[in-house]
Scaffold this active site. Sequence first.
Site, PDB file in Angstrom:
ATOM      1  N   ASP B  31     -44.282   2.506  12.729  1.00  0.00           N
ATOM      2  CA  ASP B  31     -43.902   1.134  13.066  1.00  0.00           C
ATOM      3  C   ASP B  31     -44.468   0.777  14.433  1.00  0.00           C
ATOM      4  O   ASP B  31     -44.295   1.541  15.397  1.00  0.00           O
ATOM      5  CB  ASP B  31     -42.373   1.010  13.171  1.00  0.00           C
ATOM      6  N   LYS B  88     -43.915  -5.981   6.505  1.00  0.00           N
ATOM      7  CA  LYS B  88     -42.703  -6.062   5.682  1.00  0.00           C
ATOM      8  C   LYS B  88     -42.387  -7.482   5.251  1.00  0.00           C
ATOM      9  O   LYS B  88     -42.578  -8.430   6.010  1.00  0.00           O
ATOM     10  CB  LYS B  88     -41.498  -5.561   6.501  1.00  0.00           C
ATOM     11  N   GLY B 160     -33.550   2.983  11.836  1.00  0.00           N
ATOM     12  CA  GLY B 160     -33.083   2.578  13.155  1.00  0.00           C
ATOM     13  C   GLY B 160     -31.934   3.409  13.691  1.00  0.00           C
ATOM     14  O   GLY B 160     -31.323   3.043  14.689  1.00  0.00           O
ATOM     15  N   ARG B 172     -33.012  14.342  -1.630  1.00  0.00           N
ATOM     16  CA  ARG B 172     -32.398  15.352  -2.515  1.00  0.00           C
ATOM     17  C   ARG B 172     -31.890  14.705  -3.797  1.00  0.00           C
ATOM     18  O   ARG B 172     -32.026  15.278  -4.884  1.00  0.00           O
ATOM     19  CB  ARG B 172     -31.243  16.053  -1.793  1.00  0.00           C
ATOM     20  N   GLY B 221     -34.960   7.466   9.729  1.00  0.00           N
ATOM     21  CA  GLY B 221     -34.181   8.425  10.498  1.00  0.00           C
ATOM     22  C   GLY B 221     -34.977   9.540  11.144  1.00  0.00           C
ATOM     23  O   GLY B 221     -34.406  10.371  11.852  1.00  0.00           O
ATOM     24  N   GLY B 242     -40.196   4.910  12.124  1.00  0.00           N
ATOM     25  CA  GLY B 242     -39.951   3.576  12.668  1.00  0.00           C
ATOM     26  C   GLY B 242     -39.666   3.653  14.141  1.00  0.00           C
ATOM     27  O   GLY B 242     -40.559   3.842  14.971  1.00  0.00           O
TER      28      GLY B 242
END
Lengths: 193, 301
Positions: B31, B88, B160, B172, B221, B242
């Site tokens: 990002d 986006k 974020g 998973r 994350g 990001g």
Amino acid sequence: MNKLKIGVLTLQGGFDKHIESLVKLGADVVKVREAVTLESIDGLIIPGGESTTIIRLLKNFNIYDSLRQKIIEGLPVFGTCAGMILLSGGITSHEDQETLKLMNYKVSRNDYGRQIDSFDAELSIKGLDGSPVPAVFIRAPRITEISETVEILSEFEGSPVMVREKNMLAASFHPELTDDIRVHSLFLSMVSS
Amino acid sequence: MSEKLWSQRQSAQWKKNVGLAEMLKGGVIMDVVNAEQARIAEEAGAAAVMALERVPADIRQDGGVARMSDPKMIKEIQEAVSIPVMAKVRIGHIVEAKILQSMEVDFIDESEVLTPADDQYHIYKHDYSVPFVCGCRNLGEALRRIGEGATMIRTKGEAGTGDIIEAVRHMRTLKEGIRKIQNMPNAELMTEAKDLGAPFELLQEIKETGKLPVPNFSAGGVATPADAALMMELGAESVFVGSGIFKSDNPRRRAKAIVEAVTYYDDYKKLAEISEDLGAPMTGINCDDLADNEKFAGRGW
């Protein structure tokens, strides 16, 4: 004949599809992320991907010099798209970007445009008989200068798109993205000869 | 199976767009909010950049409605770098998507990080020549997006936060969904398709191939090289980062380290070297401290 051991440079990029094509041809495939792995292979594919990313990883992890040396000593190599950029003598559109400086042509990056301009074509390729070979061009480089020492195996709209010089083969398109495995088999015959 | 798989029956356009996603494998998509950050990302070895006005951590902090970025900023980024540029759009915002297509961005992210424009329908992505990536939390969501024409899937995670737990959970869950289909007798596939809310033909394809018909990346994350390597270990084929880079103390060094960690994700000696002396990562937010309505991942239908 012993099974050919073909390395695929797996630093970044479209390596999975090359591996699939090689497996279909019965080759023994080795992922190459370390200079030492270059010692145990009969040939190497440098895949598409981002040439800026791949060249940095080659440099940062000290693979650049050994790779260049092995190819100069005769290791058969096939570069597609970003691989063609890396094998080139230089980049006319981005002169500061380094390459391996092995083949005597220069390229302009993304010369056909952005992704929306990516396209398919059918190519006739020297050494491959039968129906035309389907080819996918993705944000492809274009050869803008070429020396007479480089043999042109295929052209599209007046530009060379597949070339050979000694033990080195390069294509601006992606043979691995189609089910046609004739281009890979051409490379394997280069490796075994 | 003698009849062709779903993916083999798709248009040349679709295949070419999956082709670009293939080229981004083993890479990092970063990002960036301006041309300078884009150049830093490219120099660090990013495989692509995502142009957006605010990184997710700021969207979270600022609140309000998050929309498509200013075309001028996207254009400046397109001019600044030679790697693919993504941008986006809000979920279901057909016009934002048409605008980005006219600007020739290389990939559109129909993203839950922005405020949704449509609470029922996503964009019918087969209608566009530019490729789309969409987020998912599980197999059903992934297959609905693929059915609509997405040529790349990314697990959502929780953007974020700098907390990897949701990214791990989604990856998973997706992988578990795929394994379940692989071991399922044909007779059970239709009911499973009904339960997942996913196209039956895509379930048939997964049973045969054991994987999604498009590349499967991870997002939401990642804050450290070890986080990126963890997602690769769990089966991601590339990683979106990001806020994790430009919200850290030393973006240049961290960006380079995350690129290297994706390539050498299972070489732990190298990962140790790569992770050395990067300065502080983004502070982050523990996902457990977020209320359900503060989570982006629940957006998407």
